[in-house]
Design an enzyme around this catalytic site. Structure first.
Site, PDB file in Angstrom:
ATOM      1  N   HIS A   1       0.990  -4.347   5.000  1.00 17.68           N
ATOM      2  CA  HIS A   1       0.744  -3.031   4.394  1.00 17.68           C
ATOM      3  C   HIS A   1      -0.691  -2.970   3.829  1.00 17.68           C
ATOM      4  CE1 HIS A   1       2.332   0.460   1.812  1.00 17.68           C
ATOM      5  NE2 HIS A   1       1.164   0.194   1.253  1.00 17.68           N
ATOM      6  N   GLU A   2      -1.108  -4.048   3.130  1.00 17.24           N
ATOM      7  CA  GLU A   2      -2.447  -4.063   2.510  1.00 17.24           C
ATOM      8  C   GLU A   2      -3.550  -4.138   3.567  1.00 17.24           C
ATOM      9  OE1 GLU A   2      -2.316  -3.227  -0.447  1.00 17.24           O
ATOM     10  OE2 GLU A   2      -0.203  -3.752  -0.711  1.00 17.24           O
TER      11      GLU A   2
ATOM     12  N   GLY B   1       1.070  -5.438  -4.449  1.00 15.43           N
ATOM     13  CA  GLY B   1      -0.135  -5.494  -3.633  1.00 15.43           C
ATOM     14  C   GLY B   1      -1.013  -4.293  -3.940  1.00 15.43           C
TER      15      GLY B   1
ATOM     16  N   GLN C   1      -7.768   1.661  -2.263  1.00 18.94           N
ATOM     17  CA  GLN C   1      -6.904   2.422  -3.176  1.00 18.94           C
ATOM     18  C   GLN C   1      -7.554   2.665  -4.543  1.00 18.94           C
ATOM     19  OE1 GLN C   1      -3.378  -0.273  -2.237  1.00 18.94           O
ATOM     20  NE2 GLN C   1      -2.354   1.650  -2.661  1.00 18.94           N
TER      21      GLN C   1
ATOM     22  N   HIS D   1      -4.249  -0.806   4.853  1.00 21.28           N
ATOM     23  CA  HIS D   1      -5.044   0.035   3.942  1.00 21.28           C
ATOM     24  C   HIS D   1      -6.543  -0.121   4.210  1.00 21.28           C
ATOM     25  CE1 HIS D   1      -2.601   2.227   1.106  1.00 21.28           C
ATOM     26  NE2 HIS D   1      -1.886   1.175   0.765  1.00 21.28           N
TER      27      HIS D   1
ATOM     28  N   CYS E   1       4.393   2.962  -1.640  1.00 24.08           N
ATOM     29  CA  CYS E   1       2.954   2.749  -1.727  1.00 24.08           C
ATOM     30  C   CYS E   1       2.472   3.293  -3.069  1.00 24.08           C
ATOM     31  CB  CYS E   1       2.272   3.484  -0.574  1.00 24.08           C
ATOM     32  SG  CYS E   1       0.481   3.349  -0.576  1.00 24.08           S
ATOM     33  N   LEU E   2       1.630   2.532  -3.754  1.00 18.26           N
ATOM     34  CA  LEU E   2       1.119   2.971  -5.061  1.00 18.26           C
ATOM     35  C   LEU E   2       0.269   4.233  -4.928  1.00 18.26           C
ATOM     36  CD1 LEU E   2       0.155  -0.466  -6.667  1.00 18.26           C
ATOM     37  CD2 LEU E   2       2.183   0.914  -7.140  1.00 18.26           C
TER      38      LEU E   2
HETATM   39 ZN   LIG Z   1      -0.043   1.245  -0.081  1.00 24.46          ZN
END
Ligand SMILES: [Zn+2]
Length: 194
Positions: A161-162, A75, A80, A165, A119-120
């Site tokens: 989660h997304e 995701g 981000q 964000h 998380c990226l």
């Molecule tokens: Zn994340």
């Protein structure tokens, strides 16, 4: 034929925990370098509703899909990559990545589960987060068509989660006070070094 390890890949929030070969790992590093990293201010901002479904949006979505796959994620939200528009991409099926613009969680199960998330934008850290096991999410695709997904398990966790964000909310805000303290303890020295 590709051989797979006995051990299955683990899905952690928006990250796949897997072994990568050196070439694949280099691609992952390049992708991560293009993704905003904590404590980048964009990660704390609220994204704006999308009203125009134009080529701009479609090329943003295309770029996000490529980055997500290269970064070994499942995701990725627009915030981000520093774009404050309400859209994220996620892995719906093994070979299908889709975009959801203006996402809204229509229904969520009362039944929840606590699992480690990565998380990226917060590399090298996982924290336990409680999420609904099942969610129904609605929104539009990059062409403005209505979409609706009924998701469970890791996919349900990923879209929660997304969606967070896009409101500037991170997994470290959703974890236990102890795990948060520990995560910030690991993150703080890194900030001093940058
Ligand atoms: Zn994340």
């Amino acid at each position: 034929m590709e051989e797979r390890d006995e051990q299955e890949d683990h899905f952690e929030g928006e990250v796949i925990d897997e072994e990568l070969d050196p070439e694949r790992d280099a691609r992952r590093r390049l992708a991560l370098a293009q993704i905003r990293q904590y404590p980048d201010a964009a990660l704390r901002m609220e994204a704006r509703q999308i009203e125009e479904f134009d080529d701009d949006l479609r090329s943003l979505v295309e770029r996000m899909k490529l980055l997500m796959v290269d970064a070994a994620g499942i995701g990725l939200a627009a915030t981000q990559v520093g774009v404050l528009r309400r859209v994220f991409v996620f892995q719906l099926e093994e070979d299908e990545v889709v975009a959801v613009a203006n996402p809204r969680i229509l229904e969520r199960s009362d039944e929840t589960d606590v699992a480690d998330e990565g998380c990226l934008s917060i590399q090298g850290i996982t924290v336990p987060v409680e999420r609904s096991l099942e969610v129904t999410i609605v929104g539009q695709d990059e062409n403005g068509n209505d979409v609706r997904y009924e998701l469970e398990d890791y996919a349900a966790r990923c879209v929660q989660h997304e969606a967070d964000h896009l409101d500037g909310v991170l997994m470290i805000d959703r974890t236990t006070p102890e795990a948060r303290r520990e995560a910030l303890g690991i993150l703080r020295p890194r900030i001093v070094l940058t």
